[in-house]
Design a protein around this motif. Structure first.
Motif: not given
Length: 229
Positions: A169, A173, A177, A217-218, A220-222, A224-225
């Motif tokens: 990242d 993030g 991460e 956003i970053k 949460l995206s990590w 859920f990924k």
């Protein structure tokens, strides 16, 4: 004695960086300040305080951390522990001793400094930061059985384990991460309560609405990924 390097990403922290460097304990072998496209006297002040100064023109917390890691990778003498610390003087650098202690004494892989409420100066964390930490760590607990309570930037990790994480990242993030990958790779980890004060200067993330939104956003995206991998 373990060889310890500290990486400090810094963007326009001319008023705080010397305080941070001065308070880092002598146990550290090298302090690496990565100027993330600073336009003030951050680089000059860091050099005067005795730090190694690198320049990363690509703006982003992760870019700066990766620059520091690349520098360490090119050294002949192998680093054993890497500590990440912010350049705004919100953390107490002298607490590095208790951050690295579980790694040195108990062979723990990864330690995060937790900014617990009772040790936090009033106003040191904004509501978006507090809520974001709660949400992120709650989701990590739900999906991974994690015991993390914070995404605190003051952290230490065995260098070999850090390389195994293959960090990628480049921006907001980075911290989440690292924690998610540590959970995935089943690293041993521990949180240590740390003191936290109001930073010197204005935060580039939590101090702006745009920064807070993009960071959220970053993060949460990590999560859920990794939750659905």
């Amino acid at each position: 004695m373990s060889i310890i390097k500290v990486i400090i990403p810094a963007y326009n922290e001319q008023d705080s960086i010397q305080h941070v460097i001065k308070d880092i304990p002598d146990i550290v072998d090298e302090i690496i300040v990565v100027s993330n496209n600073s336009t003030d006297n951050t680089e000059t002040n860091a050099k005067q305080a005795g730090a190694t100064v690198l320049v990363e023109p690509q703006k982003g917390y992760g870019y700066a951390c990766l620059k520091g890691m690349d520098y360490i990778a090119d050294q002949e003498i192998k680093t054993e522990i890497v500590v990440f610390l912010d350049g705004d003087y919100s953390d107490y650098p002298e607490e590095l001793l208790k951050i690295v202690d579980p790694i040195i004494k108990n062979d723990i892989d990864f330690v995060v400094g937790a900014r617990v409420e009772e040790l936090r100066e009033k106003g040191a964390m904004t509501f978006p930061q507090i809520f974001g930490n709660w949400l992120a760590t709650s989701l990590m607990r739900l999906f991974f059985g994690s015991t993390f309570t914070d995404l605190g930037p003051f952290r230490a990790i065995k260098y070999d384990r850090l390389l195994d994480l293959k960090m990628e990242d480049k921006t907001y993030g980075w911290t989440v991460e690292m924690q998610l990958k540590a959970l995935r790779q089943k690293l041993s980890y521990k949180e240590i309560p740390v003191n936290y004060r109001n930073r010197i200067g204005v935060s580039k993330v939590s101090g702006t609405v745009k920064g807070a939104i993009f960071a959220g956003i970053k993060i949460l995206s990590w999560i859920f990924k990794y939750s659905f991998k």
